[in-house]
Motif scaffolding. Structure first.
Motif, mmCIF file in Angstrom:
data_model
loop_
_atom_site.group_PDB
_atom_site.id
_atom_site.type_symbol
_atom_site.label_atom_id
_atom_site.label_comp_id
_atom_site.label_asym_id
_atom_site.label_seq_id
_atom_site.Cartn_x
_atom_site.Cartn_y
_atom_site.Cartn_z
ATOM 1 N N VAL A 602 0.841 -1.197 0.000
ATOM 2 C CA VAL A 602 0.000 0.000 0.000
ATOM 3 C C VAL A 602 0.876 1.248 0.000
ATOM 4 O O VAL A 602 1.918 1.302 0.670
ATOM 5 C CB VAL A 602 -0.930 -0.006 1.230
ATOM 6 N N GLU A 603 0.413 2.238 -0.739
ATOM 7 C CA GLU A 603 1.175 3.481 -0.838
ATOM 8 C C GLU A 603 1.291 4.171 0.502
ATOM 9 O O GLU A 603 0.323 4.227 1.274
ATOM 10 C CB GLU A 603 0.495 4.435 -1.826
ATOM 11 N N GLY A 644 -0.607 11.194 9.972
ATOM 12 C CA GLY A 644 -0.375 10.097 10.898
ATOM 13 C C GLY A 644 -1.555 9.776 11.782
ATOM 14 O O GLY A 644 -1.429 9.010 12.766
ATOM 15 N N GLN A 645 -2.732 10.349 11.493
ATOM 16 C CA GLN A 645 -3.911 10.110 12.322
ATOM 17 C C GLN A 645 -4.644 8.838 11.904
ATOM 18 O O GLN A 645 -5.512 8.354 12.628
ATOM 19 C CB GLN A 645 -4.844 11.321 12.240
ATOM 20 N N GLU A 646 -4.366 8.330 10.727
ATOM 21 C CA GLU A 646 -4.895 7.052 10.250
ATOM 22 C C GLU A 646 -3.703 6.151 9.991
ATOM 23 O O GLU A 646 -2.718 6.569 9.352
ATOM 24 C CB GLU A 646 -5.703 7.231 8.977
ATOM 25 N N LYS A 647 -3.814 4.897 10.482
ATOM 26 C CA LYS A 647 -2.700 3.969 10.338
ATOM 27 C C LYS A 647 -3.068 2.857 9.352
ATOM 28 O O LYS A 647 -4.185 2.328 9.388
ATOM 29 C CB LYS A 647 -2.340 3.344 11.692
ATOM 30 N N VAL A 648 -2.093 2.511 8.484
ATOM 31 C CA VAL A 648 -2.248 1.414 7.528
ATOM 32 C C VAL A 648 -0.955 0.628 7.523
ATOM 33 O O VAL A 648 0.138 1.214 7.572
ATOM 34 C CB VAL A 648 -2.562 1.936 6.109
ATOM 35 N N ASP A 649 -1.077 -0.687 7.467
ATOM 36 C CA ASP A 649 0.117 -1.541 7.429
ATOM 37 C C ASP A 649 0.732 -1.456 6.031
ATOM 38 O O ASP A 649 0.237 -2.051 5.066
ATOM 39 C CB ASP A 649 -0.263 -2.981 7.733
ATOM 40 N N THR A 781 -5.362 -2.700 -8.162
ATOM 41 C CA THR A 781 -4.590 -2.690 -6.911
ATOM 42 C C THR A 781 -5.465 -2.210 -5.758
ATOM 43 O O THR A 781 -6.571 -1.693 -5.953
ATOM 44 C CB THR A 781 -3.357 -1.786 -7.057
ATOM 45 N N ILE A 782 -4.968 -2.411 -4.526
ATOM 46 C CA ILE A 782 -5.672 -1.973 -3.323
ATOM 47 C C ILE A 782 -5.068 -0.654 -2.853
ATOM 48 O O ILE A 782 -3.853 -0.524 -2.723
ATOM 49 C CB ILE A 782 -5.552 -3.041 -2.208
ATOM 50 N N ASN A 783 -5.955 0.339 -2.573
ATOM 51 C CA ASN A 783 -5.453 1.625 -2.103
ATOM 52 C C ASN A 783 -5.493 1.678 -0.580
ATOM 53 O O ASN A 783 -6.109 0.813 0.080
ATOM 54 C CB ASN A 783 -6.241 2.770 -2.729
ATOM 55 N N PRO A 784 -4.868 2.659 0.043
ATOM 56 C CA PRO A 784 -4.816 2.735 1.509
ATOM 57 C C PRO A 784 -6.186 2.773 2.176
ATOM 58 O O PRO A 784 -6.369 2.235 3.282
ATOM 59 C CB PRO A 784 -4.012 4.003 1.768
ATOM 60 N N MET A 785 -7.184 3.402 1.556
ATOM 61 C CA MET A 785 -8.520 3.442 2.152
ATOM 62 C C MET A 785 -9.106 2.034 2.250
ATOM 63 O O MET A 785 -9.711 1.663 3.272
ATOM 64 C CB MET A 785 -9.449 4.325 1.320
ATOM 65 N N ALA A 787 -7.377 -0.778 2.329
ATOM 66 C CA ALA A 787 -6.595 -1.543 3.305
ATOM 67 C C ALA A 787 -7.006 -1.207 4.736
ATOM 68 O O ALA A 787 -6.960 -2.056 5.639
ATOM 69 C CB ALA A 787 -5.109 -1.274 3.109
ATOM 70 N N ALA A 788 -7.417 0.047 4.959
ATOM 71 C CA ALA A 788 -7.819 0.465 6.303
ATOM 72 C C ALA A 788 -9.292 0.206 6.570
ATOM 73 O O ALA A 788 -9.770 0.436 7.691
ATOM 74 C CB ALA A 788 -7.510 1.947 6.482
#
Length: 792
Positions: A602-603, A644-649, A781-785, A787-788
């Motif tokens: 993820v980006e 940095g208020q939302e975390k994604v692996d 592909t999967i975007n950060p949203m 993934a979260a």
């Protein structure tokens, strides 16, 4: 002026270089297709960016009243002229300049433009004489008797070689006029022996002279917005820059002479016999030439040299010059020709000695008529009442009258070369009525603007005279030998007349050829003809410069031609485009493109790698508020993710698979089975870019042509490729089959499939399973949203 020339092999002289107008030196692009920009003069209120005269355009004017006395026995011409000069410029003039062209014939008054000299292998008795240092006066050149104002007061003047400056007691103000008188005389040179455009030719067999009076009076120089005073010296080559005006001229000559001149004769009833006047009136209403002075009358006049005198009076309006001819040897014929575009009824006439009768009686006047009609189609309608051709064993042009060659053998026969040369020179010199007599360019500086443009329309006119006419200048293939010369033997078309070594090809052939290439190959006839006529119309009876021509041709056609002006007019590179390689490939209809698979994570937040100074200063500036900080509605997932208020692996690895192809169905395989791909690689060896014109001959005997514009070279000026897909096999490829581009080496313009070493490769063909790619989509592909697990 008509010049005969051959391409010379010059062993050594100072190297000449084309103007370096590259925009991106050292690169294979960004040079030949860039705009001319500041290379052309800046447009202004006098000359616009479109190529048209501006709303403040102006030009000065000069009217002449001249009386001339021809002393045949002494071969002297005496004259008095009153000039009315109109200052239409915005400037006050402290002095004025006149041309004294006859001083070029003087050993002590001529312009000092020497050339190198070597010991000849042979010499005539007239050429071999002791070198005189200092040179002795040979008695030629203008003798000024007086220069006075309209009240008869002397005006101070200074003669500088072929130019005369008159210093004015008070400045000539804007809008004012100056009237002054010049009295002068000069000894008329033998132009056959001494050279030059004007003078006399002696016919020793009958003891008569044929006079051609050209550059015979002091003439006003041009004062212009682009040059100031055009007072460059006359050296015999670069021709003339002249002012428009009206002329009233009287010529006192022996009574048995026949006179032809610029404009209309106002007293034929006083100088012609009743029979001759009757024939002239008849010729005014016929479409076949009628002899006004017959062959028998001319032969009779040759034997009796009259001691009486007659004065012929001519008038001409809105012309830039005046020339005339006088001889008792003349046969004279004429007919009426109507110009369809303006219904102008013109007297087309010819004057010639008996030595030219077999050619001129048959062809000259008809060639005059054909010329003014054809030029009227391609430029502007011929505006003058008269057009005349005079056989004088040379070629030179003036308003409404020109001097040409074309004599038979003594038995009346002539060669085809003499006939075609004579017709060609009549067309060329009569055509000069348009360039530069009406479209009044500065010949002293830019020979190509009159000779080149005129030679081009001469070619069009020769073609309409006879489709088999052996034109030597105009077709692209005829310039090849010149373009092949080493660079140190060439100079750009955009060169001063006096500095050109290969004058004929440079000033006549190359510009004419370039215009023909534009018309036939680059622009097409419809676009070119409209633009060319627009230029002629805009600048008729005005003073155009090169930029006015270049800009008008683009403005009226919608074609960007700066690349062509750069290469053909400002450069010396030749055209040499080669077929470098042909690659053949067949489609592979069975092999599928494999599905692609890729790993990704993820980006991470898309922030700049470096905090630039503007961001730092904006952040520190307490007076600046940022929109996204004040409007919570736009604070989405990524607003918080970036902060940095939302975390994604971002370490987790994902796999994306792309199913890119599917097998062809039976119909597709049948459709594509016979296709062969041909990639043709071209190399620009000469440097000058041109369209790529290809002729394909197929194994079944069929032939097709394809054209790619010169813009194919814009991203790489040295190499280009073109790929074709055909359902039948090519037997051969011919580059530039009609020799349209002046390619100097045609040996590299051909490819044949007879070569047994040719190998055929393959390329895959498949159905595309993927849909159209939409800009901004994730492409699987999967975007950060995602993934979260967030949707906003």
């Amino acid at each position: 002026m008509r010049l005969k020339f051959t391409t010379l092999s010059i062993l050594s002289f100072a190297s000449l270089f084309a103007q370096n107008i590259q925009n991106n030196p050292g690169s294979n692009h960004g040079n030949r297709f860039e705009q001319l920009g500041t290379i052309l003069p800046t447009p202004n209120t006098y000359r616009t960016a479109s190529g048209a005269p501006g709303h403040s355009y102006w030009q000065n004017k000069a009217d002449y009243e001249i009386s001339a006395y021809l002393d045949e026995d002494k071969r002297n011409l005496k004259g008095s002229e009153t000039i009315t000069y109109y200052n239409n410029s915005p400037d006050d003039l402290d002095y004025i300049w006149l041309q004294l062209d006859e001083n070029q014939q003087s050993t002590v008054k001529k312009a000092d433009f020497p050339t190198s000299s070597t010991i000849p292998q042979s010499s005539t008795d007239q050429q071999l004489r002791p070198t005189e240092i200092p040179a002795k006066d040979n008695g030629y050149g203008v003798t000024l008797e007086k220069v006075t104002d309209k009240s008869g007061n002397p005006l101070p003047y200074v003669v500088n070689k072929t130019m005369m400056r008159i210093d004015l007691p008070t400045p000539l103000k804007k809008g004012d006029q100056l009237i002054f008188t010049v009295d002068w005389n000069y000894n008329i040179p033998n132009r056959i022996k001494m050279g030059g455009r004007g003078g006399y030719e002696n016919f020793s067999e009958d003891g008569n002279d044929l006079f051609t009076m050209t550059q015979w009076y002091p003439r006003m120089c041009v004062y212009s917005d682009f040059h100031g005073w055009q007072n460059h010296q006359f050296t015999g080559r670069g021709e003339f820059a002249l002012v428009f005006g009206n002329f009233k001229v009287s010529m006192n000559v022996p009574a048995d002479h026949i006179v032809g001149g610029t404009g209309e004769c106002k007293n034929y009833d006083q100088v012609l016999t009743s029979d001759q006047l009757t024939r002239y009136r008849k010729a005014e209403n016929t479409n076949e030439p009628i002899e006004i002075v017959t062959l028998e009358e001319a032969k009779k006049a040759e034997k009796n040299h009259s001691k009486q005198r007659k004065t012929w009076t001519f008038e001409a309006k809105e012309v830039r010059d005046f020339a005339w001819t006088s001889s008792r040897k003349f046969i004279w014929d004429g007919m009426r020709v109507t110009i369809p575009e303006n219904n102008n009824k013109v007297m087309a006439m010819s004057f010639y000695p008996k030595e030219a009768y077999g050619l001129y009686r048959k062809f000259s006047t008809k060639a005059v008529a054909h010329t003014i009609k054809t030029y009227s189609e391609f430029t502007i309608p011929y505006p003058y009442p008269v057009a005349q051709s005079v056989e004088a064993a040379n070629g030179m042009e003036y308003p409404m009258i020109c001097f040409n060659f074309g004599r038979t053998e003594k038995d009346g026969t002539y060669s085809e070369g003499t006939k075609n040369g004579m017709i060609g020179v009549v067309i060329h010199e009569v055509g000069h009525n348009f360039f530069p007599m009406i479209i009044n360019s500065d010949e002293r500086q830019w020979s190509w603007m009159d000779e080149g443009l005129n030679t081009f329309v001469e070619y069009l006119t020769e073609e309409k005279w006879d489709n088999k006419f052996p034109s030597k200048r105009g077709p692209a293939w005829t310039i090849v030998d010149y373009m092949k010369l080493p660079k140190n033997q060439l100079e750009p078309i955009m060169s001063n007349s006096e500095n050109i070594i290969q004058f004929g090809p440079n000033a006549y052939s190359k510009p004419a050829t370039g215009l023909n290439i534009l018309r036939e190959t680059i622009m097409g006839r419809e676009l070119f003809d409209k633009a060319f006529k627009t230029y002629a119309k805009r600048w008729a009876f005005k003073h155009p410069e090169p930029a006015d021509f270049f800009r008008t041709m683009e403005d009226a056609s919608g074609e960007d031609l700066d690349w062509f002006w750069r290469g053909w007019f400002y450069g010396t590179d030749p055209v040499d485009i080669a077929i470098d390689k042909v690659t053949i490939a067949k489609p592979d209809l069975e092999t599928l493109k494999k599905d692609s698979e890729r790993k990704y994570s993820v980006e991470k937040p898309l922030q700049n790698n470096f905090e630039d100074i503007s961001k730092i200063r904006n952040k520190e500036d307490k007076n600046i508020t940022f929109y996204v900080d004040t409007d919570k509605e736009v604070q989405d997932f990524y607003y918080k993710y970036d902060r940095g208020q939302e975390k994604v692996d971002s370490t987790k690895e994902y796999t994306a698979t792309s199913e890119s192809s599917a097998p062809l169905d039976k119909n597709d395989k049948e459709k594509f089975k016979d296709i062969t791909a041909y990639q043709i690689d071209f190399q620009n060896k000469g440097g000058l870019v041109m369209p790529i014109i290809l002729e394909f001959t197929f194994e079944d005997g069929s032939i097709i042509q394809d054209r790619s514009s010169a813009q194919i070279w814009r991203l790489n000026e040295q190499k280009a490729s073109k790929t074709y897909y055909f359902n039948k096999k090519i037997k051969s490829i011919q580059l530039d089959p009609m020799k349209e581009t002046a390619d100097i080496d045609t040996s590299n313009n051909f490819w044949s499939n007879d070569d047994t070493s040719i190998q055929t490769s393959s390329f895959q063909v498949f159905k595309n399973k993927q849909g159209e790619t939409i800009r901004g989509s994730s492409n699987g592909t999967i975007n950060p949203m995602q993934a979260a697990g967030k949707k906003k």
